[in-house]
Design a protein around this motif. Structure first.
Motif, PDB file in Angstrom:
ATOM      1  N   TYR A   1       5.673  -5.779 -18.801  1.00  0.00           N
ATOM      2  CA  TYR A   1       7.158  -5.605 -18.489  1.00  0.00           C
ATOM      3  C   TYR A   1       7.305  -4.664 -17.321  1.00  0.00           C
ATOM      4  N   LYS A   2       6.355  -4.091 -16.560  1.00  0.00           N
ATOM      5  CA  LYS A   2       6.440  -3.383 -15.632  1.00  0.00           C
ATOM      6  C   LYS A   2       6.845  -3.853 -14.262  1.00  0.00           C
ATOM      7  N   ASP A   3       8.092  -3.259 -13.572  1.00  0.00           N
ATOM      8  CA  ASP A   3       8.571  -3.478 -12.312  1.00  0.00           C
ATOM      9  C   ASP A   3       7.673  -3.145 -11.157  1.00  0.00           C
ATOM     10  N   PRO A   4       7.421  -4.235 -10.298  1.00  0.00           N
ATOM     11  CA  PRO A   4       6.558  -3.899  -9.411  1.00  0.00           C
ATOM     12  C   PRO A   4       7.132  -3.146  -8.443  1.00  0.00           C
ATOM     13  N   ASP A   5       8.500  -2.455  -8.388  1.00  0.00           N
ATOM     14  CA  ASP A   5       8.784  -1.394  -7.785  1.00  0.00           C
ATOM     15  C   ASP A   5       8.242  -0.096  -8.409  1.00  0.00           C
ATOM     16  N   ASP A   6       7.719   0.035  -9.514  1.00  0.00           N
ATOM     17  CA  ASP A   6       7.387   1.004 -10.313  1.00  0.00           C
ATOM     18  C   ASP A   6       6.125   1.683  -9.559  1.00  0.00           C
ATOM     19  N   VAL A   7       5.507   0.987  -8.745  1.00  0.00           N
ATOM     20  CA  VAL A   7       4.313   1.003  -8.212  1.00  0.00           C
ATOM     21  C   VAL A   7       4.457   2.356  -7.016  1.00  0.00           C
ATOM     22  N   LEU A   8       5.487   1.595  -6.339  1.00  0.00           N
ATOM     23  CA  LEU A   8       6.134   2.635  -5.092  1.00  0.00           C
ATOM     24  C   LEU A   8       6.636   3.800  -5.621  1.00  0.00           C
ATOM     25  N   ILE A   9       7.102   3.839  -6.688  1.00  0.00           N
ATOM     26  CA  ILE A   9       7.844   4.957  -7.298  1.00  0.00           C
ATOM     27  C   ILE A   9       6.871   6.017  -7.709  1.00  0.00           C
ATOM     28  N   GLY A  10       5.785   5.314  -8.278  1.00  0.00           N
ATOM     29  CA  GLY A  10       4.686   6.203  -8.768  1.00  0.00           C
ATOM     30  C   GLY A  10       4.003   6.705  -7.668  1.00  0.00           C
ATOM     31  N   ALA A  11       3.798   5.853  -6.534  1.00  0.00           N
ATOM     32  CA  ALA A  11       3.020   6.590  -5.124  1.00  0.00           C
ATOM     33  C   ALA A  11       3.915   7.642  -4.542  1.00  0.00           C
ATOM     34  N   GLN A  12       5.339   7.421  -4.507  1.00  0.00           N
ATOM     35  CA  GLN A  12       6.088   8.351  -4.082  1.00  0.00           C
ATOM     36  C   GLN A  12       5.957   9.586  -4.862  1.00  0.00           C
ATOM     37  N   ARG A  13       5.872   9.690  -6.245  1.00  0.00           N
ATOM     38  CA  ARG A  13       5.853  11.010  -7.107  1.00  0.00           C
ATOM     39  C   ARG A  13       4.493  11.602  -6.851  1.00  0.00           C
ATOM     40  N   ARG A  14       3.521  10.646  -6.681  1.00  0.00           N
ATOM     41  CA  ARG A  14       2.231  11.128  -6.467  1.00  0.00           C
ATOM     42  C   ARG A  14       2.164  11.922  -5.123  1.00  0.00           C
ATOM     43  N   LEU A  15       2.634  11.582  -4.184  1.00  0.00           N
ATOM     44  CA  LEU A  15       2.842  12.209  -2.915  1.00  0.00           C
ATOM     45  C   LEU A  15       3.578  13.548  -2.824  1.00  0.00           C
ATOM     46  N   GLU A  16       4.561  13.498  -3.652  1.00  0.00           N
ATOM     47  CA  GLU A  16       5.372  14.714  -4.054  1.00  0.00           C
ATOM     48  C   GLU A  16       4.464  16.032  -4.592  1.00  0.00           C
ATOM     49  N   GLU A  17       3.885  15.130  -5.487  1.00  0.00           N
ATOM     50  CA  GLU A  17       2.843  16.278  -6.221  1.00  0.00           C
ATOM     51  C   GLU A  17       1.791  16.669  -5.436  1.00  0.00           C
ATOM     52  N   LEU A  18       1.094  16.142  -4.538  1.00  0.00           N
ATOM     53  CA  LEU A  18       0.301  16.572  -3.629  1.00  0.00           C
ATOM     54  C   LEU A  18       1.019  17.494  -2.567  1.00  0.00           C
TER      55      LEU A  18
END
Length: 143
Positions: free
Chosen positions: A96-113
């Protein structure tokens, strides 16, 4: 027809359900606690303190031994169950994962980095300040 197995398959199935097992060990702990309380009440009747202390120590030893055996045997089952249900949960989440979740996860990872990079820069500035102070101390001649 596909079957969706939720409960783990076991090579050696346990013949007892987990809730009953945990209730039994809880009852054992409670009952042994009552034995200790009863032994402490016997002090009122002037029984030998050494004998009562010895019986309490034996009771507590029995309780800790039972708990240790229980935990040792149950630990691997709990780890297997945790992994099994984590995998099932992950499959449901992926379904049930939203395809946009991948983009949200990538954005969060960039913020963490970016935050990690800022922390590293701040630490480097601190090290440079410490190094400069140490160099100044070494450069000044001592009389």
């Amino acid at each position: 027809m596909a079957t969706h197995q939720v409960t783990p398959r076991r090579s050696h199935p346990q013949t007892f359900p987990k809730p009953q097992l945990y209730e039994a060990i809880a009852s054992l702990n409670r009952d042994l606690g009552l034995v200790v309380e009863d032994l402490n009440r016997l002090r009122e009747f002037r029984f030998s303190r050494r004998d009562i202390d010895s019986l309490i120590a034996k009771t507590e030893h029995l309780r800790s031994r039972a708990n240790a055996e229980f935990l040792e045997r149950q630990h691997s089952r709990e780890l297997k169950d945790e992994f099994h249900f984590w995998m099932i949960d992950r499959k449901f989440e992926d379904r049930y994962k939203d395809p946009d979740d991948v983009l949200i996860g990538a954005q969060r990872r960039l913020e963490e980095l970016a935050a990690e990079e800022q922390d590293a820069r701040a630490a480097a500035r601190g090290f440079r300040k410490v190094r400069r102070r140490a160099e100044k101390r070494l450069a000044t001649p001592t009389s």
